[in-house]
Design a protein around this motif. Structure first.
Motif, PDB file in Angstrom:
ATOM      1  N   LEU A 442       0.828  -1.204   0.000  1.00 45.83           N
ATOM      2  CA  LEU A 442       0.000   0.000   0.000  1.00 45.83           C
ATOM      3  C   LEU A 442       0.862   1.255   0.000  1.00 45.83           C
ATOM      4  O   LEU A 442       0.579   2.234  -0.684  1.00 45.83           O
ATOM      5  CB  LEU A 442      -0.933  -0.002   1.215  1.00 45.83           C
ATOM      6  CG  LEU A 442      -1.942  -1.146   1.290  1.00 45.83           C
ATOM      7  CD1 LEU A 442      -2.787  -0.987   2.552  1.00 45.83           C
ATOM      8  CD2 LEU A 442      -2.823  -1.184   0.067  1.00 45.83           C
ATOM      9  N   GLU A 443       1.955   1.217   0.769  1.00 44.27           N
ATOM     10  CA  GLU A 443       2.826   2.379   0.851  1.00 44.27           C
ATOM     11  C   GLU A 443       3.569   2.590  -0.463  1.00 44.27           C
ATOM     12  O   GLU A 443       3.701   3.707  -0.955  1.00 44.27           O
ATOM     13  CB  GLU A 443       3.810   2.184   2.002  1.00 44.27           C
ATOM     14  CG  GLU A 443       4.723   3.389   2.203  1.00 44.27           C
ATOM     15  CD  GLU A 443       5.665   3.189   3.382  1.00 44.27           C
ATOM     16  OE1 GLU A 443       6.564   4.014   3.569  1.00 44.27           O
ATOM     17  OE2 GLU A 443       5.485   2.182   4.095  1.00 44.27           O
ATOM     18  N   GLU A 444       4.082   1.486  -1.064  1.00 45.37           N
ATOM     19  CA  GLU A 444       4.839   1.595  -2.300  1.00 45.37           C
ATOM     20  C   GLU A 444       3.970   2.122  -3.437  1.00 45.37           C
ATOM     21  O   GLU A 444       4.409   2.891  -4.289  1.00 45.37           O
ATOM     22  CB  GLU A 444       5.419   0.240  -2.683  1.00 45.37           C
ATOM     23  CG  GLU A 444       6.521  -0.219  -1.746  1.00 45.37           C
ATOM     24  CD  GLU A 444       7.037  -1.595  -2.153  1.00 45.37           C
ATOM     25  OE1 GLU A 444       6.721  -2.032  -3.272  1.00 45.37           O
ATOM     26  OE2 GLU A 444       7.751  -2.220  -1.361  1.00 45.37           O
ATOM     27  N   ASP A 445       2.735   1.690  -3.491  1.00 49.99           N
ATOM     28  CA  ASP A 445       1.863   2.067  -4.599  1.00 49.99           C
ATOM     29  C   ASP A 445       1.137   3.387  -4.361  1.00 49.99           C
ATOM     30  O   ASP A 445       0.287   3.787  -5.155  1.00 49.99           O
ATOM     31  CB  ASP A 445       0.821   0.968  -4.844  1.00 49.99           C
ATOM     32  CG  ASP A 445       1.462  -0.254  -5.468  1.00 49.99           C
ATOM     33  OD1 ASP A 445       2.626  -0.152  -5.893  1.00 49.99           O
ATOM     34  OD2 ASP A 445       0.795  -1.303  -5.524  1.00 49.99           O
ATOM     35  N   GLY A 446       1.442   4.004  -3.243  1.00 56.33           N
ATOM     36  CA  GLY A 446       0.815   5.301  -2.995  1.00 56.33           C
ATOM     37  C   GLY A 446      -0.675   5.206  -2.798  1.00 56.33           C
ATOM     38  O   GLY A 446      -1.435   6.001  -3.355  1.00 56.33           O
ATOM     39  N   PHE A 447      -1.103   4.251  -2.001  1.00 55.16           N
ATOM     40  CA  PHE A 447      -2.536   4.036  -1.804  1.00 55.16           C
ATOM     41  C   PHE A 447      -3.200   5.259  -1.179  1.00 55.16           C
ATOM     42  O   PHE A 447      -4.343   5.594  -1.487  1.00 55.16           O
ATOM     43  CB  PHE A 447      -2.732   2.812  -0.921  1.00 55.16           C
ATOM     44  CG  PHE A 447      -4.165   2.560  -0.565  1.00 55.16           C
ATOM     45  CD1 PHE A 447      -5.064   2.167  -1.531  1.00 55.16           C
ATOM     46  CD2 PHE A 447      -4.609   2.736   0.739  1.00 55.16           C
ATOM     47  CE1 PHE A 447      -6.388   1.925  -1.204  1.00 55.16           C
ATOM     48  CE2 PHE A 447      -5.927   2.500   1.063  1.00 55.16           C
ATOM     49  CZ  PHE A 447      -6.813   2.097   0.087  1.00 55.16           C
ATOM     50  N   ALA A 448      -2.420   5.943  -0.317  1.00 56.22           N
ATOM     51  CA  ALA A 448      -3.009   7.095   0.371  1.00 56.22           C
ATOM     52  C   ALA A 448      -3.347   8.215  -0.611  1.00 56.22           C
ATOM     53  O   ALA A 448      -4.227   9.029  -0.377  1.00 56.22           O
ATOM     54  CB  ALA A 448      -2.055   7.601   1.446  1.00 56.22           C
ATOM     55  N   ALA A 449      -2.624   8.257  -1.740  1.00 53.76           N
ATOM     56  CA  ALA A 449      -2.851   9.327  -2.702  1.00 53.76           C
ATOM     57  C   ALA A 449      -4.049   9.048  -3.609  1.00 53.76           C
ATOM     58  O   ALA A 449      -4.543   9.964  -4.266  1.00 53.76           O
ATOM     59  CB  ALA A 449      -1.607   9.538  -3.562  1.00 53.76           C
ATOM     60  N   GLU A 450      -4.506   7.811  -3.676  1.00 53.79           N
ATOM     61  CA  GLU A 450      -5.629   7.467  -4.538  1.00 53.79           C
ATOM     62  C   GLU A 450      -6.935   7.907  -3.899  1.00 53.79           C
ATOM     63  O   GLU A 450      -7.120   7.785  -2.693  1.00 53.79           O
ATOM     64  CB  GLU A 450      -5.662   5.964  -4.792  1.00 53.79           C
ATOM     65  CG  GLU A 450      -4.500   5.453  -5.631  1.00 53.79           C
ATOM     66  CD  GLU A 450      -4.691   3.992  -5.983  1.00 53.79           C
ATOM     67  OE1 GLU A 450      -5.294   3.713  -7.037  1.00 53.79           O
ATOM     68  OE2 GLU A 450      -4.253   3.148  -5.196  1.00 53.79           O
ATOM     69  N   GLU A 451      -7.804   8.401  -4.722  1.00 58.45           N
ATOM     70  CA  GLU A 451      -9.113   8.825  -4.245  1.00 58.45           C
ATOM     71  C   GLU A 451     -10.199   8.050  -4.974  1.00 58.45           C
ATOM     72  O   GLU A 451     -10.108   7.821  -6.182  1.00 58.45           O
ATOM     73  CB  GLU A 451      -9.300  10.328  -4.483  1.00 58.45           C
ATOM     74  CG  GLU A 451      -8.366  11.192  -3.653  1.00 58.45           C
ATOM     75  CD  GLU A 451      -8.651  12.663  -3.845  1.00 58.45           C
ATOM     76  OE1 GLU A 451      -9.595  12.982  -4.606  1.00 58.45           O
ATOM     77  OE2 GLU A 451      -7.951  13.492  -3.241  1.00 58.45           O
ATOM     78  N   LEU A 452     -11.200   7.653  -4.222  1.00 57.02           N
ATOM     79  CA  LEU A 452     -12.309   6.896  -4.786  1.00 57.02           C
ATOM     80  C   LEU A 452     -13.349   7.866  -5.329  1.00 57.02           C
ATOM     81  O   LEU A 452     -13.938   8.658  -4.595  1.00 57.02           O
ATOM     82  CB  LEU A 452     -12.931   5.994  -3.719  1.00 57.02           C
ATOM     83  CG  LEU A 452     -14.086   5.110  -4.182  1.00 57.02           C
ATOM     84  CD1 LEU A 452     -13.615   4.130  -5.245  1.00 57.02           C
ATOM     85  CD2 LEU A 452     -14.695   4.363  -2.999  1.00 57.02           C
ATOM     86  N   THR A 453     -13.560   7.807  -6.635  1.00 56.91           N
ATOM     87  CA  THR A 453     -14.552   8.656  -7.289  1.00 56.91           C
ATOM     88  C   THR A 453     -15.491   7.789  -8.118  1.00 56.91           C
ATOM     89  O   THR A 453     -15.160   6.658  -8.482  1.00 56.91           O
ATOM     90  CB  THR A 453     -13.882   9.692  -8.200  1.00 56.91           C
ATOM     91  OG1 THR A 453     -13.174   9.010  -9.258  1.00 56.91           O
ATOM     92  CG2 THR A 453     -12.918  10.564  -7.415  1.00 56.91           C
ATOM     93  N   LEU A 454     -16.659   8.341  -8.431  1.00 59.33           N
ATOM     94  CA  LEU A 454     -17.620   7.602  -9.239  1.00 59.33           C
ATOM     95  C   LEU A 454     -17.054   7.333 -10.637  1.00 59.33           C
ATOM     96  O   LEU A 454     -17.212   6.248 -11.187  1.00 59.33           O
ATOM     97  CB  LEU A 454     -18.929   8.386  -9.340  1.00 59.33           C
ATOM     98  CG  LEU A 454     -20.053   7.724 -10.149  1.00 59.33           C
ATOM     99  CD1 LEU A 454     -20.418   6.368  -9.536  1.00 59.33           C
ATOM    100  CD2 LEU A 454     -21.272   8.635 -10.214  1.00 59.33           C
ATOM    101  N   GLN A 455     -16.369   8.295 -11.194  1.00 56.52           N
ATOM    102  CA  GLN A 455     -15.774   8.098 -12.511  1.00 56.52           C
ATOM    103  C   GLN A 455     -14.675   7.053 -12.457  1.00 56.52           C
ATOM    104  O   GLN A 455     -14.505   6.253 -13.386  1.00 56.52           O
ATOM    105  CB  GLN A 455     -15.210   9.425 -13.033  1.00 56.52           C
ATOM    106  CG  GLN A 455     -14.613   9.320 -14.441  1.00 56.52           C
ATOM    107  CD  GLN A 455     -14.086  10.651 -14.937  1.00 56.52           C
ATOM    108  OE1 GLN A 455     -14.108  11.640 -14.214  1.00 56.52           O
ATOM    109  NE2 GLN A 455     -13.610  10.684 -16.176  1.00 56.52           N
ATOM    110  N   GLY A 456     -13.914   7.043 -11.350  1.00 52.66           N
ATOM    111  CA  GLY A 456     -12.853   6.061 -11.200  1.00 52.66           C
ATOM    112  C   GLY A 456     -13.380   4.636 -11.080  1.00 52.66           C
ATOM    113  O   GLY A 456     -12.694   3.680 -11.436  1.00 52.66           O
ATOM    114  N   LEU A 457     -14.619   4.480 -10.566  1.00 52.53           N
ATOM    115  CA  LEU A 457     -15.205   3.139 -10.474  1.00 52.53           C
ATOM    116  C   LEU A 457     -15.514   2.570 -11.851  1.00 52.53           C
ATOM    117  O   LEU A 457     -15.341   1.375 -12.093  1.00 52.53           O
ATOM    118  CB  LEU A 457     -16.491   3.194  -9.641  1.00 52.53           C
ATOM    119  CG  LEU A 457     -16.350   3.344  -8.128  1.00 52.53           C
ATOM    120  CD1 LEU A 457     -17.725   3.427  -7.491  1.00 52.53           C
ATOM    121  CD2 LEU A 457     -15.571   2.184  -7.538  1.00 52.53           C
TER     122      LEU A 457
END
Length: 609
Positions: A442-457
């Motif tokens: 999670l840390e390597e892939d930058g999970f904290a920077a990802e945001e869940l959006t309707l378009q992203g789904l």
């Protein structure tokens, strides 16, 4: 404080181990060809079930439509087999659904899977014991049962009189068990026994086409009257005649019981590390063996119901007795010999996996440590033998054959559903880098920077699975399983739905819309590349879960009560002991990055070999 405590408790339930590299492709231990795997699958799957199950289900639940029951059960098994094949390419280790659940969805589901695996195989062994009773009665012309019945009927309770051959079969059961303490199962013997079973069943199929009468699939009330059933109260248990005498409900109940006949094909995935070119041979072995088993069951069921009117197939009827009905007395003993071969193969086929499962769970410290003690010199799990040797005969003694069939089927149906769920999660799961833990990924892939959006789904930005997309699929899969369970519960009220009651129809439509929407979200997420993939993902795994759950819904209330008691016992053991002492608990404290297989699975696999 409460939130932190609940969070720690939840993390314990989903702890997952890290495995080392699998056996190399050119390792000399990889000696099993696709043909060997097919032989193992057919030999472990085709057993006493075909000798006793056909008469049991056709006579009281499905009639000639038992062939449709085997079709439905075979479809469910084929879908599960495809899921096993894919997951074995992702987790290429000699294991079972227990291992797959452990490394993918955590230790709670691993315990549930292993506990249900034990239930299925213990109930299966109890069925073998009851089938052995029938086999000995057949060879002795029922003299043993009648003699014991007459001599002890006045001195013992009724339940003991109902199972007079139990003592004889128990003696044989323990003798065979003692043999397995000294000698390992020979693969050559397995091949010979499998060949004998196939020849015997082939003879049954040919006999059905020669001596069968198509009129037996079109029986009417006039046929019942000619047979002497002129009382409505005595003929009611025979249904309405025809090809589907017990209606659609009878087909569903029969399919749930017939699922037992396909238990055993998963032995193929326990030989992943011994298979030549496992990426190809494992899927091919599973698919071919399941297709052969379905063809055999379908053909034998058709032959038996063509030779003998279904109403004459009373409980306890077996394949050899059908040849007495058509007047082929010599063939009676040939089929009885095949019955005994199947009995021997099933005893060996059920005992070995169940002992290893108890042994592995005890080594994981899910079960009490006394169960992983082995006998010096033979490396046989001693206490596992003792516990297993007590539970199986007790179940055979107190439960009827249909009850045992349902118990065995319900445990394996739940296990197959968990495997299908694991496939959904695995296909969309990001690959761990350099064997790191999930937190490091999670840390390597930058999970904290990802945001869940309707378009992203609907339109994910990454072409490969990310921690966010993996989490989305995990949540959506959990919701889908819950919605499928609710849909199956509603569909069990199909007579009300057929009547057009608007509230129930609205509920079904709403559930279908939700399932379709969430399935679309999963379908849009990026997938991991694999050598073998279940086609039409996520539809086929979801279809597998739906069929399995719907078949489970056909079980009687008594079966669910017994299953509930078994699960309560299991949860009590896990919550009181397993969650505190599992091997990952100590790894979390001392060496959290240590590969799990270096400590445990290497020992398990070396013990198995």
């Amino acid at each position: 404080m409460l939130h932190q405590a609940l969070n720690r408790f939840g993390n314990k339930l989903v702890r997952r181990p890290t495995l080392e590299e699998p056996v190399a492709e050119d390792d000399p231990r990889r000696r099993l060809s696709t043909l060997d795997l097919v032989t193992l699958g057919v030999g472990s799957t085709v057993g006493v079930g075909v000798h006793v199950l056909v008469g049991e289900v056709a006579g009281s639940q499905a009639g000639p439509s038992i062939v449709i029951c085997f079709l439905v059960a075979g479809l469910s098994s084929m879908l599960a087999g495809l899921c096993y094949a894919e997951i074995s390419t992702w987790v290429p280790y000699s294991g079972s659904a227990y291992l797959y659940s452990y490394v993918n969805v955590g230790e709670l589901w691993a315990f549930i899977t292993g506990w249900n695996f034990i239930l299925s195989y213990v109930a299966g062994t109890a069925i073998v014991i009851q089938a052995g009773t029938l086999a000995f009665d057949i060879l002795l012309g029922n003299q043993n049962s009648h003699t014991l019945h007459e001599s002890i009927a006045q001195q013992v309770p009724r339940v003991l009189v109902e199972h007079p051959n139990f003592f004889v079969v128990s003696l044989v059961y323990f003798l065979i068990e003692l043999q397995t303490l000294r000698f390992s199962q020979s693969f050559l013997v397995t091949k010979v026994i499998t060949l004998v079973k196939l020849l015997v069943l082939g003879f049954v199929i040919i006999s059905g086409f020669i001596k069968g009468d198509l009129h037996n699939w079109k029986l009417t009330e006039e046929d019942f009257l000619k047979a002497g059933f002129n009382d409505t109260s005595t003929s009611g248990h025979m249904g309405s005649g025809g090809f589907v005498p017990f209606g659609f409900e009878g087909i569903l109940r029969g399919a749930a019981a017939c699922f037992y006949a396909f238990i055993g094909f998963d032995i193929i995935v326990t030989r992943v590390e011994e298979a030549q070119n496992p990426q190809r041979s494992i899927p091919m072995g599973i698919v071919i063996s399941l297709f052969m088993c379905f063809f055999l069951y379908f053909s034998v069921a058709a032959a038996l119901t063509l030779m003998v009117p279904y109403y004459q197939l009373q409980r306890g009827s077996t394949l050899p007795e059908a040849f007495l009905h058509i007047g082929w007395a010599p063939a009676f003993y040939v089929i009885a010999f095949g019955f005994l071969c199947s009995l021997l193969a099933n005893v060996l086929g059920f005992m070995v996996p169940i002992r290893h499962m108890i042994y592995k769970m005890a080594q994981d410290d899910f079960l009490f440590p006394a169960l992983d003690r082995i006998q010096t010199g033979t490396y046989t799990p001693l206490m596992a033998n003792v516990i297993f040797g007590i539970i199986a005969p007790i179940m055979a003694f107190f439960f009827g054959l249909i009850d045992l069939l349902d118990l065995s089927s319900i445990g394996m149906l739940l296990t197959h559903s968990l495997v299908a769920t694991c496939v959904l999660i695995l296909r969309y799961k990001p690959e761990r880098k350099n064997g790191g833990t999930e937190a490091e990924v999670l840390e390597e892939d930058g999970f904290a920077a990802e945001e869940l959006t309707l378009q992203g789904l609907i339109f994910p930005l990454s072409p490969i699975p990310t921690p966010l997309s993996g989490r989305v699929v995990y949540v959506c899969s959990s919701l889908l399983v819950l919605l499928i369970i609710l849909l199956c519960l509603v569909l069990t009220q199909w007579p009300v739905l057929l009547s057009g009651y608007p509230v129930w129809i609205s509920v079904v439509v709403l559930l279908l819309v939700l399932i379709a929407g969430i399935t679309g979200v999963i379908w849009r997420q990026p997938q991991s590349p694999l050598h073998f993939k279940v086609p039409a993902l996520p539809l086929l795994p979801l279809l597998s879960i739906f069929v399995n759950v719907y078949l489970m819904m056909q079980m009687t209330g008594g079966t669910w009560a017994r299953f509930g008691v078994w699960m309560l016992i299991g949860f009590a053991i896990y919550l009181a002991y397993g969650i505190q002492y599992s091997i990952l608990f100590f790894e979390d404290i001392h060496t959290p990055s240590r590969p799990f297989s270096s400590y445990l699975w290497a020992r398990c696999l070396s013990f198995k070999k």
